[in-house]
Enzyme design. Structure first.
Site, short mmCIF file in Angstrom:
data_model
loop_
_atom_site.label_atom_id
_atom_site.label_comp_id
_atom_site.label_asym_id
_atom_site.label_seq_id
_atom_site.Cartn_x
_atom_site.Cartn_y
_atom_site.Cartn_z
N GLY A 158 14.49 -5.35 -20.27
CA GLY A 158 13.40 -5.90 -21.06
C GLY A 158 13.89 -6.43 -22.40
N SER A 162 13.56 -10.33 -23.17
CA SER A 162 12.73 -11.47 -23.53
C SER A 162 11.27 -11.09 -23.76
CB SER A 162 12.77 -12.52 -22.41
OG SER A 162 14.09 -12.86 -22.12
N GLU A 210 26.93 -9.05 -18.78
CA GLU A 210 26.15 -9.96 -17.95
C GLU A 210 26.78 -11.34 -17.89
OE1 GLU A 210 21.96 -10.18 -18.97
OE2 GLU A 210 21.66 -11.86 -17.62
C1 LIG Z 1 15.63 -16.41 -13.20
C2 LIG Z 1 15.49 -15.78 -14.55
C3 LIG Z 1 15.57 -14.41 -14.68
C4 LIG Z 1 15.44 -13.80 -15.94
N1 LIG Z 1 15.50 -12.44 -16.01
C5 LIG Z 1 15.33 -11.83 -17.22
C6 LIG Z 1 15.34 -10.42 -17.32
O1 LIG Z 1 15.52 -9.70 -16.33
N2 LIG Z 1 15.13 -9.84 -18.53
C7 LIG Z 1 14.91 -10.60 -19.65
O2 LIG Z 1 14.75 -10.01 -20.72
N3 LIG Z 1 14.89 -11.95 -19.59
C8 LIG Z 1 15.09 -12.58 -18.40
N4 LIG Z 1 15.06 -13.96 -18.31
C9 LIG Z 1 14.74 -14.71 -19.52
C10 LIG Z 1 15.89 -15.50 -20.07
O3 LIG Z 1 16.89 -14.68 -20.56
C11 LIG Z 1 15.24 -16.42 -21.15
O4 LIG Z 1 14.49 -17.36 -20.42
C12 LIG Z 1 16.24 -17.11 -21.99
O5 LIG Z 1 16.90 -16.18 -22.80
C13 LIG Z 1 15.60 -18.22 -22.83
O6 LIG Z 1 14.49 -17.76 -23.55
P1 LIG Z 1 13.08 -18.53 -23.52
O7 LIG Z 1 12.69 -18.70 -22.08
O8 LIG Z 1 12.13 -17.79 -24.41
O9 LIG Z 1 13.34 -19.98 -24.09
P2 LIG Z 1 13.45 -20.40 -25.63
O10 LIG Z 1 14.27 -19.39 -26.35
O11 LIG Z 1 12.07 -20.69 -26.14
O12 LIG Z 1 14.28 -21.72 -25.51
C14 LIG Z 1 13.70 -22.96 -25.06
C15 LIG Z 1 14.79 -24.05 -25.21
O13 LIG Z 1 15.16 -24.20 -26.59
C16 LIG Z 1 16.56 -24.02 -26.74
N5 LIG Z 1 16.86 -23.31 -27.98
C17 LIG Z 1 16.26 -22.18 -28.43
N6 LIG Z 1 16.82 -21.78 -29.59
C18 LIG Z 1 17.82 -22.67 -29.87
C19 LIG Z 1 18.79 -22.79 -30.90
N7 LIG Z 1 18.86 -21.91 -31.91
N8 LIG Z 1 19.67 -23.83 -30.86
C20 LIG Z 1 19.63 -24.73 -29.84
N9 LIG Z 1 18.72 -24.67 -28.82
C21 LIG Z 1 17.84 -23.66 -28.83
C22 LIG Z 1 16.98 -23.16 -25.56
O14 LIG Z 1 18.34 -23.31 -25.24
C23 LIG Z 1 16.08 -23.72 -24.45
O15 LIG Z 1 16.62 -24.88 -23.88
C24 LIG Z 1 15.21 -14.60 -17.09
C25 LIG Z 1 15.12 -16.00 -16.96
C26 LIG Z 1 15.26 -16.58 -15.71
C27 LIG Z 1 15.17 -18.07 -15.62
#
Ligand SMILES: Cc1cc2nc3c(=O)[nH]c(=O)nc-3n(C[C@H](O)[C@H](O)[C@H](O)COP(=O)(O)OP(=O)(O)OC[C@H]3O[C@@H](n4cnc5c(N)ncnc54)[C@H](O)[C@@H]3O)c2cc1C
Length: 387
Positions: free
Chosen positions: A131, A133, A249
């Site tokens: 947990g 995100s 990871e």
């Molecule tokens: C199949 C899958 C499984 C997952 N499993 C888990 C899990 O088990 N546990 C868990 O905790 N999470 C999990 N995740 C979540 C994943 O780790 C997050 O989706 C990821 O860290 C991105 O966060 P976000 O979706 O909030 O996107 P955001 O952080 O909102 O980002 C959106 C976009 O903006 C860009 N961006 C954001 N900040 C910056 C910056 N400072 N500079 C440049 N670009 C930026 C990002 O690269 C991205 O392209 C999973 C995701 C997927 C797709």
């Protein structure tokens, strides 16, 4: 520069020796399972398979023997992961516990936590989820808002996690939460807690992905009571601990193998053709060249982890380049199959097309999970002293 030195490494013979037995077991367990099902691999959930693997000592292979683990090192696990993922074994039931939660508990947990959780992980009796995100804290984990407040006999947990892989079937979550201060305090005041997902006040809402599968979730905590010993490691050290976990990871052969079942199916089909299209043969050769090079880099990262280092920069490079090739494979194959030169040629087998459809739909996630490409490139730029 030193951080980028990745000397050629060989898997030690004692670890390489594990390969034949694992391969034989996996091939027999997966006999008759079509490629489009095997392509799910680390999204594939099969408790019977995980338990059978555990009976052979292949779950918790790298965990301490005194807690039921195999006591083996990085290279043994490298061989195991290659054999499981390249053939598309359904590993999700035990995967997160084996790869992240178990090593995290072994490293930061109390003796009581080790005694309670690790043997169950090694027997594939319990599954974990991670947990990190939240709706407004994905890439920017320092802005986590889920909060655990001290009570007389433990903690009270409130907040919400999202995209939590396996939460709808796991028994426990290791959650990054705020135990003091506010989101404005960033890294300070974050801790990690183990949450029993059957506790009152926990609700799990599965989220369907593009392929129609359900593997990740939204998890809400509404006044969940946690015992005192739910805290893992030290209070306030959650940021450092979660980063150590992300290093587990991000490195490893799993960053190259998400499209491997598709590659093998494609390769197998081309080999049946008397006159395979030259462009496809060349494209496959180019993909193999990248995969072989990246495997060598991934092995070199494993060697540095084995030597007790924390090669964040090199691991970020391998993950970025690895997920690029994983994503290029379905894209290249789609272009090639859309452009078959000879209209009289027999169409590709339906199972190859189904596997391609599945991998194409999943491919955008390959560079998201475990930290997005843009964030990794920020890590790389910092490692090169450019930021
Ligand atoms: C199949 C899958 C499984 C997952 N499993 C888990 C899990 O088990 N546990 C868990 O905790 N999470 C999990 N995740 C979540 C994943 O780790 C997050 O989706 C990821 O860290 C991105 O966060 P976000 O979706 O909030 O996107 P955001 O952080 O909102 O980002 C959106 C976009 O903006 C860009 N961006 C954001 N900040 C910056 C910056 N400072 N500079 C440049 N670009 C930026 C990002 O690269 C991205 O392209 C999973 C995701 C997927 C797709």
């Amino acid at each position: 520069m030193d951080a980028l030195m990745l000397p050629l490494t060989r898997i030690p013979p004692a670890d390489e020796a594990l390969r034949a037995g694992i391969r034989e077991f996996v091939e027999s367990a997966l006999a008759g399972v079509p490629a489009d099902v095997r392509a799910r691999s680390w999204m594939g959930y099969d408790p019977a398979f995980s338990r059978a693997l555990a009976e052979r000592g292949w779950v918790g292979l790298a965990l301490p023997p005194e807690h039921g683990g195999g006591g083996r090192g990085v290279f043994a696990r490298f061989v195991l992961v290659e054999e499981l993922l390249s053939r598309g074994a359904p590993v999700l039931m035990h995967w997160i516990a084996d790869r992240q939660s178990g090593p995290m508990i072994a490293r930061f947990g109390s003796e009581a936590q080790k005694r309670f959780y690790l043997p169950r992980i090694c027997r594939a009796e319990i599954g974990f989820c991670i947990g990190l995100s939240e709706p407004n804290a994905g890439s920017d984990l320092a802005s986590v808002r889920t909060r655990a407040e001290r009570t007389a006999d433990g903690w009270r947990l409130n907040g919400r996690k999202i995209w939590t892989t396996n939460a709808h079937r796991a028994n426990y979550m290791i959650a990054l939460v705020r135990t003091s201060g506010s989101a404005a305090d960033r890294h300070a005041g974050l801790s990690q807690v183990i949450v029993d997902l059957s506790a009152p006040g926990v609700s799990v809402r599965p989220i369907r992905d593009l392929t129609g599968d359900t593997h990740f979730n939204e998890v809400a905590f509404d006044d969940v009571r946690l015992p005192d010993d739910a805290l893992i490691g030290d209070e306030g050290q959650g940021w450092a601990q979660a980063n150590a976990e992300l290093a587990f990871e991000r490195s490893g052969p799993e960053r190259l193998l998400s499209s491997q079942v598709l590659v093998d199916e494609w390769f197998g089909w081309l080999r049946t053709l008397a006159d395979p299209p030259a462009a496809q043969v060349a494209a496959l050769g180019a993909i193999f060249a990248r995969l072989v090079t990246l495997r060598a880099m991934s092995l070199a990262v494993a060697a540095r982890i084995d030597a007790g280092e924390s090669p964040m920069l090199a691991a970020a490079l391998v993950k970025d380049l690895g997920t690029l090739v994983e994503q290029d494979i379905p894209a290249t194959l789609s272009d090639m199959l859309a452009d078959l030169p000879d209209a009289d040629r027999a169409p590709p087998p339906a199972v190859l097309m189904r596997t391609l459809a599945y991998v194409s739909q999943m491919a955008p996630t390959f560079s998201l999970r475990g930290g997005t490409r843009e964030i990794l490139r920020g890590v790389i730029a910092r490692g090169l002293s450019l930021r």
